[in-house]
Motif scaffolding. Structure first.
Motif, PDB file in Angstrom:
ATOM      1  N   GLN A 268       7.309  45.300   8.983  1.00  0.00           N
ATOM      2  CA  GLN A 268       7.978  46.563   8.662  1.00  0.00           C
ATOM      3  C   GLN A 268       7.426  47.719   9.504  1.00  0.00           C
ATOM      4  N   LEU A 269       6.114  47.742   9.714  1.00  0.00           N
ATOM      5  CA  LEU A 269       5.528  48.790  10.549  1.00  0.00           C
ATOM      6  C   LEU A 269       5.884  48.579  12.023  1.00  0.00           C
ATOM      7  N   VAL A 270       5.964  47.314  12.435  1.00  0.00           N
ATOM      8  CA  VAL A 270       6.401  47.024  13.798  1.00  0.00           C
ATOM      9  C   VAL A 270       7.841  47.498  13.995  1.00  0.00           C
ATOM     10  N   TYR A 271       8.683  47.233  13.002  1.00  0.00           N
ATOM     11  CA  TYR A 271      10.081  47.680  13.057  1.00  0.00           C
ATOM     12  C   TYR A 271      10.155  49.202  13.170  1.00  0.00           C
ATOM     13  N   PHE A 272       9.363  49.897  12.354  1.00  0.00           N
ATOM     14  CA  PHE A 272       9.352  51.356  12.381  1.00  0.00           C
ATOM     15  C   PHE A 272       9.003  51.880  13.769  1.00  0.00           C
ATOM     16  N   ASN A 273       7.933  51.348  14.348  1.00  0.00           N
ATOM     17  CA  ASN A 273       7.492  51.833  15.655  1.00  0.00           C
ATOM     18  C   ASN A 273       8.477  51.482  16.756  1.00  0.00           C
ATOM     19  N   LYS A 274       9.037  50.286  16.696  1.00  0.00           N
ATOM     20  CA  LYS A 274      10.011  49.907  17.719  1.00  0.00           C
ATOM     21  C   LYS A 274      11.238  50.801  17.656  1.00  0.00           C
ATOM     22  N   LEU A 275      11.736  51.031  16.451  1.00  0.00           N
ATOM     23  CA  LEU A 275      12.956  51.816  16.295  1.00  0.00           C
ATOM     24  C   LEU A 275      12.724  53.276  16.650  1.00  0.00           C
ATOM     25  N   ARG A 276      11.596  53.825  16.193  1.00  0.00           N
ATOM     26  CA  ARG A 276      11.332  55.246  16.397  1.00  0.00           C
ATOM     27  C   ARG A 276      11.007  55.570  17.851  1.00  0.00           C
ATOM     28  N   PHE A 277      10.362  54.654  18.553  1.00  0.00           N
ATOM     29  CA  PHE A 277       9.844  54.976  19.880  1.00  0.00           C
ATOM     30  C   PHE A 277      10.473  54.157  20.994  1.00  0.00           C
ATOM     31  N   GLY A 278      11.646  53.573  20.725  1.00  0.00           N
ATOM     32  CA  GLY A 278      12.437  53.005  21.796  1.00  0.00           C
ATOM     33  C   GLY A 278      12.083  51.612  22.230  1.00  0.00           C
ATOM     34  N   PHE A 279      11.186  50.918  21.530  1.00  0.00           N
ATOM     35  CA  PHE A 279      10.806  49.570  21.933  1.00  0.00           C
ATOM     36  C   PHE A 279      11.739  48.512  21.353  1.00  0.00           C
ATOM     37  N   ASN A 566      11.334  58.559  -6.063  1.00  0.00           N
ATOM     38  CA  ASN A 566      12.563  58.089  -5.427  1.00  0.00           C
ATOM     39  C   ASN A 566      12.556  58.503  -3.959  1.00  0.00           C
ATOM     40  N   ARG A 567      11.732  57.809  -3.208  1.00  0.00           N
ATOM     41  CA  ARG A 567      11.511  58.090  -1.794  1.00  0.00           C
ATOM     42  C   ARG A 567      12.144  56.980  -0.982  1.00  0.00           C
ATOM     43  N   SER A 568      13.200  57.307  -0.246  1.00  0.00           N
ATOM     44  CA  SER A 568      13.853  56.323   0.599  1.00  0.00           C
ATOM     45  C   SER A 568      12.941  55.947   1.759  1.00  0.00           C
ATOM     46  N   THR A 569      12.813  54.645   2.007  1.00  0.00           N
ATOM     47  CA  THR A 569      11.954  54.171   3.103  1.00  0.00           C
ATOM     48  C   THR A 569      12.768  53.342   4.094  1.00  0.00           C
ATOM     49  N   LYS A 570      14.001  53.763   4.350  1.00  0.00           N
ATOM     50  CA  LYS A 570      14.864  52.978   5.231  1.00  0.00           C
ATOM     51  C   LYS A 570      14.336  52.905   6.652  1.00  0.00           C
ATOM     52  N   GLN A 574      13.357  48.535   4.836  1.00  0.00           N
ATOM     53  CA  GLN A 574      13.506  48.256   3.409  1.00  0.00           C
ATOM     54  C   GLN A 574      13.537  49.595   2.691  1.00  0.00           C
ATOM     55  N   LYS A 575      14.643  49.882   2.051  1.00  0.00           N
ATOM     56  CA  LYS A 575      14.904  51.248   1.582  1.00  0.00           C
ATOM     57  C   LYS A 575      14.326  51.567   0.213  1.00  0.00           C
ATOM     58  N   VAL A 576      14.476  50.675  -0.757  1.00  0.00           N
ATOM     59  CA  VAL A 576      14.219  51.010  -2.160  1.00  0.00           C
ATOM     60  C   VAL A 576      13.007  50.253  -2.688  1.00  0.00           C
ATOM     61  N   TRP A 577      11.996  51.024  -3.128  1.00  0.00           N
ATOM     62  CA  TRP A 577      10.798  50.406  -3.707  1.00  0.00           C
ATOM     63  C   TRP A 577      11.170  49.731  -5.017  1.00  0.00           C
ATOM     64  N   ASP A 611      18.953  56.380  -5.310  1.00  0.00           N
ATOM     65  CA  ASP A 611      19.989  57.410  -5.279  1.00  0.00           C
ATOM     66  C   ASP A 611      19.596  58.523  -4.321  1.00  0.00           C
ATOM     67  N   ALA A 612      20.578  59.360  -3.961  1.00  0.00           N
ATOM     68  CA  ALA A 612      20.334  60.409  -2.966  1.00  0.00           C
ATOM     69  C   ALA A 612      19.418  61.497  -3.499  1.00  0.00           C
ATOM     70  N   THR A 613      19.450  61.761  -4.795  1.00  0.00           N
ATOM     71  CA  THR A 613      18.659  62.846  -5.383  1.00  0.00           C
ATOM     72  C   THR A 613      17.199  62.438  -5.518  1.00  0.00           C
ATOM     73  N   PHE A 614      16.283  63.328  -5.120  1.00  0.00           N
ATOM     74  CA  PHE A 614      14.867  63.020  -5.291  1.00  0.00           C
ATOM     75  C   PHE A 614      14.465  63.293  -6.742  1.00  0.00           C
ATOM     76  N   PHE A 615      13.674  62.383  -7.294  1.00  0.00           N
ATOM     77  CA  PHE A 615      13.128  62.585  -8.636  1.00  0.00           C
ATOM     78  C   PHE A 615      11.871  61.746  -8.778  1.00  0.00           C
ATOM     79  N   LEU A 616      11.106  62.051  -9.805  1.00  0.00           N
ATOM     80  CA  LEU A 616       9.944  61.274 -10.191  1.00  0.00           C
ATOM     81  C   LEU A 616      10.220  60.681 -11.568  1.00  0.00           C
ATOM     82  N   ARG A 617      10.092  59.375 -11.699  1.00  0.00           N
ATOM     83  CA  ARG A 617      10.289  58.713 -12.988  1.00  0.00           C
ATOM     84  C   ARG A 617       8.934  58.299 -13.530  1.00  0.00           C
ATOM     85  N   ALA A 618       8.652  58.700 -14.767  1.00  0.00           N
ATOM     86  CA  ALA A 618       7.380  58.379 -15.408  1.00  0.00           C
ATOM     87  C   ALA A 618       7.539  57.163 -16.298  1.00  0.00           C
TER      88      ALA A 618
END
Length: 623
Positions: A268-279, A566-570, A574-577, A611-618
């Motif tokens: 997942q971190l390799v994917y992030f770096n490749k996508l973000r920095f053109g590799f 509710n932090r999207s990590t796309k 992988q988007k949804v924790w 969901d699109a709206t940010f929230f914290l669920r306890a």
């Protein structure tokens, strides 16, 4: 002499020339201007630095855990060197932990970095260009909303950038004076760069080897001796420090769980770096870089044509109209060709930022600098050799810093802020000092330099205004905490304020609460401990064994509360924790905890993670 021969000769002479001497009073005036620009930026962005959800929790809370006796890497998972968190923990010990302590640390670090940028720029250029470079770094790097220096995504990145610049500064002194003591001192600073952030340390070490080669040339034994003097502290000190940490924890923890040496990095971190920095698509990225380089050349042609036409007009006004009219066809043709090239290269290519071509620009600069260096060696001119060597050194250091983003150099994103200062210095130097050399007449060169200055100033002004507007418009909610007021977006600020109030009413100081996948700034503000090793649990950090370990810690400490942000990590694929990743841990939480609060601009219990709206669920622990 032909036109190309004159340009080449003038370029080599410029690269070998000594910049105007530094004079205390005049330099102070320039630095005051830089300071005024920075102060204006601080005032416009006051208390709006950083994001309480993304990364800030690690930077605020990890040093607090070290202060309370936990061990880095074993108790507190960390993927960078130990320098920054232990420095921040020491600051917590001396002062009270607070937002303003960390913001003040960032401001002080920025002032040090700008002073280094100014001094290094003055080694190759005049006061105006050095001042302009500092102002550009201030607005393009230090103050931008993503990756600012006051609350950086990682203080390790800020410290690493400072140590690379400081290492380069001592190496410049070494090239000027050829004394080994400066080389050894540079090695000491390079070791701190390694201990701050590994890739920044590699850039510092690479720069030191370049300095050893330039200083020892042409004798191989001389190069080897200088390299040994530099590498002894640069590699020896980090080796000793990491050996100590390995003795306290294990080599497995350092090499496989902390990613310090770029081993066992999750996909997942390799994917992030490749996508973000053109590799991910390297040939496309290289094509974009080449297109950006061609567009820069075309833009230079456009500015040159404007300067030539302006010079012809001035000559015509002075009574030389006949000759000016006869020679006006060339600049008009150049103008049309340049405009056409820019238009064609801009069609469908939206990823062509002004710095995209910097790797090619730096390689060109290194090649020209080496030619000037070798000419100085042949002519026996120590001054020319030293001046050209300094330029090669700065270009090599800048290129080394850009290696992580080599295929997609951009002013956007959080990482680039710490990698660009040296490149920005040389970008401005190329445009103001080297580009005018491609014009034949002195008047044309003077006009080209003036036009370039106005264009660059306008670009920085537009950047500054847009940054200030974005800060004031988006980050306008005052999140008031016991450790300082943080102005952030309403959806984040409201969620955090309500969650902190809930924590205060339902738990006691020192109790354990977990925040997943990010947002442990809640722990920092509420004085509640994080029961997990991880301050960040975005994709790739918790494998199945990590999830089992997290479950065991939550069970062992009987953590009364768990928050899910509710932090999207796309960006990590992988988007949804709890849905796309870490389902085992989420399942255990749902079986052993119950939903007891939803905090944010919407309090709808039907809101779903993702969901699109940010929230914290306890989630409160079941009786």
């Amino acid at each position: 002499m032909s036109y190309a021969g004159r340009v080449w000769r003038d370029t080599l002479e410029t690269l070998s020339s000594t910049p105007p001497k530094m004079e205390g009073r005049k330099e102070s005036s320039c630095l005051l201007l830089v300071l005024a620009s920075f102060a204006a930026g601080l005032a416009a962005t006051w208390q709006r630095w950083g994001n309480p959800v993304v990364d800030a929790g690690r930077e605020l809370n990890a040093p607090l855990r070290l202060l309370h006796g936990e061990m880095l890497y074993s108790d507190v998972r960390y993927i960078y060197g130990p320098f920054s968190p232990y420095v921040n923990a020491a600051l917590y010990r001396i002062f009270e932990p607070s937002l303003w302590l960390m913001w003040g640390r960032g401001i002080a670090s920025t002032l040090v970095l700008l002073a280094l940028v100014y001094w290094m720029a003055r080694q190759v250029t005049g006061r105006f260009s050095a001042t302009f470079a500092c102002v550009t770094v201030t607005w393009v790097c230090a103050l931008k909303s993503q990756g600012n220096y006051m609350m950086p995504y990682a203080y390790a990145g800020l410290d690493g950038s400072i140590f690379v610049l400081a290492t380069s500064a001592l190496l410049i002194v070494f090239l000027r004076r050829m004394r080994f003591g400066w080389l050894f001192a540079a090695g000491l600073l390079a070791s701190l760069a390694v201990l701050a952030k590994t890739e920044m340390g590699l850039a510092a070490i690479g720069t030191g080897l370049v300095a050893a080669a330039l200083g020892g040339y042409p004798r191989t034994s001389g190069i080897a001796a200088r390299a040994a003097v530099f590498l002894a502290p640069a590699l020896g000190i980090p080796a000793a420090v990491y050996a100590w940490f390995a003795a306290q924890t294990s080599w497995h923890t350092l090499t496989q769980e902390s990613y310090l040496f770029f081993r066992h990095i999750p996909w997942q971190l390799v994917y992030f770096n490749k996508l973000r920095f053109g590799f991910d698509r390297p040939w496309r990225s290289f094509g974009l870089m080449t297109g950006s380089y061609a567009r820069l050349i075309a833009f230079g042609g456009l500015l040159a044509a404007v300067a030539m036409l302006r010079a012809k007009r001035d000559k015509a006004a002075q009574g030389e109209g006949g000759r000016a009219e006869a020679t006006s066809e060339r600049p008009v043709a150049l103008l049309l060709i340049s405009l056409g090239t820019i238009a064609v290269l801009s069609l469908g290519l939206h990823d062509l930022g002004p710095l995209m071509a910097m790797p090619l620009v730096l390689l060109t600069l290194i090649a020209a600098g080496l030619a000037a260096f070798l000419r100085g060696v042949r002519e026996g001119s120590a001054v020319a050799r030293g001046n050209a060597g300094v330029l090669v050194l700065l270009a090599a250091a800048s290129l080394g810093c850009l290696m992580r983003i080599l295929l997609r150099v951009s002013t956007g994103g959080s990482l680039s802020s710490f990698l660009l200062p040296g490149a920005i210095v040389l970008f401005i130097h190329v445009w103001r000092e080297l580009f005018p050399l491609f014009l034949s007449g002195q008047e044309e060169r003077r006009l080209a330099r003036r036009i370039v200055s106005w264009v660059l100033a306008l670009a920085v002004l537009i950047t500054a205004v847009s940054i200030c507007v974005r800060y004031r418009k988006q980050f306008n909610y005052p999140l008031v905490t016991a450790k300082g007021t943080w102005r952030t977006t309403p959806e984040i600020g409201i969620a955090f304020a309500e969650a902190l109030d809930f924590i205060g009413k339902n738990t006691e100081p020192g109790e354990a609460i977990a925040v997943l996948p990010e947002g442990s700034a809640l722990n920092f503000f509420s004085n509640r401990r994080n029961p997990l090793r991880e301050e960040i649990a975005t994709p790739g950090y918790l494998d199945s064994q990590g999830e089992e370990r997290a479950i065991e810690r939550l069970r062992e400490l009987r953590a009364p509360l768990v928050f899910i942000a509710n932090r999207s990590t796309k960006e990590f694929a992988q988007k949804v924790w709890g849905v796309d990743y870490n389902r085992m841990l989420m399942g255990w939480i749902e079986r052993n905890y119950r939903v007891c609060g939803v905090f944010g601009v919407k309090h709808d219990p039907g809101l779903a993670i993702g969901d699109a709206t940010f929230f914290l669920r306890a989630y409160c622990r079941n009786p």
